[in-house]
Design a protein around this motif. Structure first.
Motif: not given
Length: 402
Positions: A180-192, A197-208, A366-369
């Protein structure tokens, strides 16, 4: 290093793990993905080795009372209301764990992994790691909604821990792989402890498809329903008829993935001329050609749109979808309408605001960058290898002292 991935049989929980599995194999590490039989073909299609563990379960039947109640609500269900259910919030995931933990552990004892990577709702993963005494990495798929249920998991899993002869289990793992983009991540009840990690989408086997290689002749909007809502939401209507009615007099092309063209409703006259229906298409191939994505708030769709820098119109129904929609809308990259309020006039008004205000596009870009600036999967592999190595050294020292 040997790495065992553990996930229950729902493809959208497995897909976010694929890029890390690829990166581990590219770095020379061994990988096996353990899941229930229903998912093994999906795993194999990703190019990762699969092992079937346990038996399949009917999640819709197990959680039918919850889904039925949720679908009857005429407003978003808030977390504080869900929190009052206590252990009931995780009972379905516990039952899934009961269906697959024994087989997962049996396989792992023979294969001897150095690290276990698990989907946050697949308790068989951290239970197996704890029983083996190896590190565990929780792999989330976006904003950390599942961390909210941590307060109920000790009680829910106490009997399973006792059966395995372990004093307890940390369901947050030793680390959390976080795309997740760090600025979009949420506070958590317990420290994590997070490994971003940079997100590279995988949406299943693909053919263009051939049509996607040509420039769009008009502004394009993608429409994607939720597999969870479709499977467990009963009579929830398709998004597509409402979207088509909302855009009846516009010059927008609509590309609908896996949607029933009528969803039980008649489409507006002339609408099909601007509608392209595709049974199957990897979302990450389509979105770079689109001006917007309309969907129901699933984590995979949210993250794929963020990676592409595409504004979103989200019509959530399930509680985690509402959570996702609010976070992205607060960041300025989306607009949201509760699914129960999604009449065509409101959809049209919100989509006009989404497409007419460049602020939404700028926020999405901005979130993509920000996502692109996160460490690569290869760097995360090195960190995980270090974690496994430290654990191995500690185990060796303990054995020597005894």
């Amino acid at each position: 290093m040997r790495v065992l991935f553990v996930t229950w049989a729902w493809h959208s929980h497995f897909y976010p793990c694929v890029q890390l599995g690829w990166a581990l194999r590219a770095a020379g590490h061994e990988v096996v993905v353990a899941s229930q039989p229903a998912l093994t073909d999906v795993i194999a299609a990703s190019g990762l080795p699969a092992v079937a563990v346990g038996h399949d379960v009917d999640v819709g039947a197990m959680a039918g009372r919850y889904f039925s109640w949720l679908m009857r609500q005429e407003r978003p269900v808030e977390w504080e209301e869900m929190r009052a259910w206590g252990v009931g919030n995780v009972i379905t995931y516990k039952r899934i764990a009961q269906a697959m933990t024994a087989d997962t552990l049996r396989f792992a004892r023979g294969w001897r992994p150095d690290l276990v990577v698990f989907d946050p709702t697949t308790y068989a993963g951290p239970l197996t790691a704890a029983a083996l005494g190896v590190p565990a990495a929780r792999h989330i798929w976006g904003m950390d909604y599942t961390c909210r249920t941590r307060e109920f998991e000790d009680e829910a899993l106490a009997d399973m821990c006792a059966e395995l002869g372990i004093g307890g289990v940390e369901t947050l793992g030793d680390v959390t792989v976080d795309p997740c983009p760090p600025s979009l991540q949420v506070p958590t009840p317990k420290p994590v402890r997070r490994l971003t990690m940079r997100h590279v989408p995988y949406n299943g086997p693909a053919t263009v498809p051939e049509w996607l290689t040509r420039p769009a002749s008009r502004r394009r909007v993608a429409v994607l329903g939720s597999s969870a809502v479709a499977s467990w939401g009963g009579q929830e209507p398709s998004l597509l008829p409402h979207v088509m009615a909302a855009l009846a007099d516009t010059d927008v092309e609509i590309v609908a993935i896996g949607e029933d063209p009528g969803g039980g409703h008649r489409l507006p006259d002339g609408a099909t001329a601007r509608l392209r229906l595709v049974d199957r298409l990897a979302l990450h191939l389509l979105l770079p050609t689109c001006s917007a994505l309309i969907h129901q708030g699933g984590g995979g769709a949210v993250m794929t749109a963020l990676a592409a820098g595409v504004p979103q119109l989200i019509l959530p129904r399930f509680t985690d979808h509402v959570f996702n929609a609010r976070r992205v809308a607060e960041a300025g990259a989306a607009r949201q309408i509760f699914a129960g309020d999604g009449d065509p006039a409101l959809i049209r008004a919100e989509l006009d605001l989404l497409l007419g205000d460049n602020g939404h596009l700028r926020a999405a870009e901005k979130l993509s960058r920000e996502m692109a600036e996160q460490p690569s999967a290869a760097e995360v592999v090195d960190r995980l290898a270090g974690l496994a190595g430290q654990a191995g050294q500690a185990a060796g020292l303990a054995a020597a002292r005894s």
